[in-house]
Design a protein around this motif. Structure first.
Motif, PDB file in Angstrom:
ATOM      1  N   TYR A 173     -93.689 -67.873  52.723  1.00  0.00           N
ATOM      2  CA  TYR A 173     -92.887 -68.248  53.885  1.00  0.00           C
ATOM      3  C   TYR A 173     -93.740 -68.857  54.988  1.00  0.00           C
ATOM      4  O   TYR A 173     -94.851 -68.401  55.243  1.00  0.00           O
ATOM      5  N   ASP A 174     -93.169 -69.847  55.672  1.00  0.00           N
ATOM      6  CA  ASP A 174     -93.667 -70.176  56.999  1.00  0.00           C
ATOM      7  C   ASP A 174     -92.738 -69.441  57.971  1.00  0.00           C
ATOM      8  O   ASP A 174     -91.865 -68.674  57.546  1.00  0.00           O
ATOM      9  N   ASP A 175     -92.896 -69.659  59.271  1.00  0.00           N
ATOM     10  CA  ASP A 175     -92.091 -68.907  60.244  1.00  0.00           C
ATOM     11  C   ASP A 175     -90.594 -69.169  60.082  1.00  0.00           C
ATOM     12  O   ASP A 175     -89.775 -68.259  60.200  1.00  0.00           O
ATOM     13  N   ILE A 176     -90.213 -70.413  59.782  1.00  0.00           N
ATOM     14  CA  ILE A 176     -88.796 -70.761  59.601  1.00  0.00           C
ATOM     15  C   ILE A 176     -88.242 -70.103  58.340  1.00  0.00           C
ATOM     16  O   ILE A 176     -87.140 -69.542  58.350  1.00  0.00           O
ATOM     17  N   ASP A 177     -89.015 -70.167  57.238  1.00  0.00           N
ATOM     18  CA  ASP A 177     -88.571 -69.516  56.000  1.00  0.00           C
ATOM     19  C   ASP A 177     -88.325 -68.026  56.230  1.00  0.00           C
ATOM     20  O   ASP A 177     -87.361 -67.459  55.711  1.00  0.00           O
ATOM     21  N   TYR A 178     -89.205 -67.395  57.003  1.00  0.00           N
ATOM     22  CA  TYR A 178     -89.046 -65.966  57.267  1.00  0.00           C
ATOM     23  C   TYR A 178     -87.738 -65.699  58.016  1.00  0.00           C
ATOM     24  O   TYR A 178     -86.981 -64.791  57.656  1.00  0.00           O
ATOM     25  N   LEU A 179     -87.478 -66.497  59.038  1.00  0.00           N
ATOM     26  CA  LEU A 179     -86.232 -66.314  59.791  1.00  0.00           C
ATOM     27  C   LEU A 179     -85.012 -66.513  58.895  1.00  0.00           C
ATOM     28  O   LEU A 179     -84.037 -65.764  58.991  1.00  0.00           O
ATOM     29  N   LEU A 180     -85.077 -67.502  58.017  1.00  0.00           N
ATOM     30  CA  LEU A 180     -83.964 -67.726  57.090  1.00  0.00           C
ATOM     31  C   LEU A 180     -83.794 -66.551  56.131  1.00  0.00           C
ATOM     32  O   LEU A 180     -82.674 -66.230  55.743  1.00  0.00           O
ATOM     33  N   SER A 181     -84.906 -65.899  55.782  1.00  0.00           N
ATOM     34  CA  SER A 181     -84.830 -64.771  54.843  1.00  0.00           C
ATOM     35  C   SER A 181     -84.141 -63.555  55.459  1.00  0.00           C
ATOM     36  O   SER A 181     -83.631 -62.702  54.739  1.00  0.00           O
ATOM     37  N   ILE A 182     -84.124 -63.482  56.793  1.00  0.00           N
ATOM     38  CA  ILE A 182     -83.465 -62.347  57.457  1.00  0.00           C
ATOM     39  C   ILE A 182     -82.226 -62.820  58.234  1.00  0.00           C
ATOM     40  O   ILE A 182     -81.770 -62.146  59.165  1.00  0.00           O
ATOM     41  N   LYS A 183     -81.678 -63.948  57.823  1.00  0.00           N
ATOM     42  CA  LYS A 183     -80.518 -64.533  58.505  1.00  0.00           C
ATOM     43  C   LYS A 183     -79.358 -63.548  58.601  1.00  0.00           C
ATOM     44  O   LYS A 183     -78.722 -63.418  59.652  1.00  0.00           O
ATOM     45  N   ASP A 184     -79.070 -62.821  57.509  1.00  0.00           N
ATOM     46  CA  ASP A 184     -77.954 -61.867  57.517  1.00  0.00           C
ATOM     47  C   ASP A 184     -78.182 -60.763  58.551  1.00  0.00           C
ATOM     48  O   ASP A 184     -77.242 -60.346  59.243  1.00  0.00           O
ATOM     49  N   GLU A 185     -79.419 -60.291  58.653  1.00  0.00           N
ATOM     50  CA  GLU A 185     -79.731 -59.249  59.630  1.00  0.00           C
ATOM     51  C   GLU A 185     -79.561 -59.774  61.058  1.00  0.00           C
ATOM     52  O   GLU A 185     -79.059 -59.063  61.937  1.00  0.00           O
ATOM     53  N   ILE A 186     -79.979 -61.016  61.271  1.00  0.00           N
ATOM     54  CA  ILE A 186     -79.850 -61.622  62.603  1.00  0.00           C
ATOM     55  C   ILE A 186     -78.369 -61.763  62.959  1.00  0.00           C
ATOM     56  O   ILE A 186     -77.947 -61.417  64.072  1.00  0.00           O
ATOM     57  N   GLU A 187     -77.570 -62.250  62.010  1.00  0.00           N
ATOM     58  CA  GLU A 187     -76.140 -62.427  62.264  1.00  0.00           C
ATOM     59  C   GLU A 187     -75.457 -61.081  62.517  1.00  0.00           C
ATOM     60  O   GLU A 187     -74.600 -60.962  63.401  1.00  0.00           O
ATOM     61  N   ALA A 188     -75.851 -60.061  61.747  1.00  0.00           N
ATOM     62  CA  ALA A 188     -75.264 -58.725  61.937  1.00  0.00           C
ATOM     63  C   ALA A 188     -75.597 -58.187  63.316  1.00  0.00           C
ATOM     64  O   ALA A 188     -74.746 -57.602  64.002  1.00  0.00           O
TER      65      ALA A 188
END
Length: 195
Positions: free
Chosen positions: A175-190
């Motif tokens: 992951y780069d920083d963007i990939d990491y954020l995308l990997s936790i997208k569901d957690e962010i949305e929740a």
């Protein structure tokens, strides 16, 4: 998405020089490009080539006896300016890890941000690597990022190394920083929806 780094087993290219700075790693005159590609050809340019652009036979990168994906450098590796190009050049040349007894902080962070693993070991363990490689250039080491261990395979000696937990996760998953954020997208949305 970058290359994943989980375990690396490789021979070692030894550069037992202390205080290697970023201008020695990639001289300033080669910093005109803005993409990461092509910097490897100028890695250690002023040490690899003479003023007539001929390879310096005594420099380790010009010695066919040594090869591998691990560069072992002396204490205080990556000092000097904050240029990210130094990590780009080492990675572009083909190295995936640098081992030293001490790294400059900015170089260490730039390396981690660009898929290059800086492995900090004790001076004694570094000396053992240099000695083993000097005696047998085909000496191999294993770097296990999940366990945070480096092993000198000839003797089985191991040492633990530290790494920032977030950067470890990024390297293991490619992951780069963007990939990491995308990997936790569901957690962010929740989290956002809890509101």
């Amino acid at each position: 998405m970058a290359e994943k780094f989980i375990t690396l087993e490789s021979t070692v290219v030894p550069l037992p020089v202390e205080n290697v700075d970023t201008d020695q790693i990639i001289p300033a005159r080669f910093l005109k490009a803005t993409t990461r590609d092509g910097f490897g050809s100028n890695l250690f340019r002023d040490w690899r080539y003479d003023k007539d652009n001929r390879p310096v036979p005594s420099f380790v990168l010009n010695n066919p006896v040594y090869s591998g994906k691990v560069l072992a450098g002396g204490k205080n590796f990556g000092s000097g300016s904050s240029r990210e190009h130094a990590a780009w050049a080492i990675f572009d040349y083909g190295f995936r890890a640098v081992v030293s007894s001490f790294f400059a902080d900015i170089f260490k962070n730039n390396s981690l941000n660009n898929g290059l693993l800086p492995v900090q070991v004790t001076p004694e363990f570094l000396a053992k690597i240099f000695s083993a490689v000097e005696q047998r250039p085909d000496t191999r080491i294993r770097i296990d990022l999940e366990k945070q261990e480096i092993t000198l395979l000839a003797t089985g000696e191991k040492q633990h190394f530290d790494i920032n937990g977030y950067k470890k996760t990024c390297l293991i998953n490619g992951y780069d920083d963007i990939d990491y954020l995308l990997s936790i997208k569901d957690e962010i949305e929740a989290y956002e929806n809890r509101g």
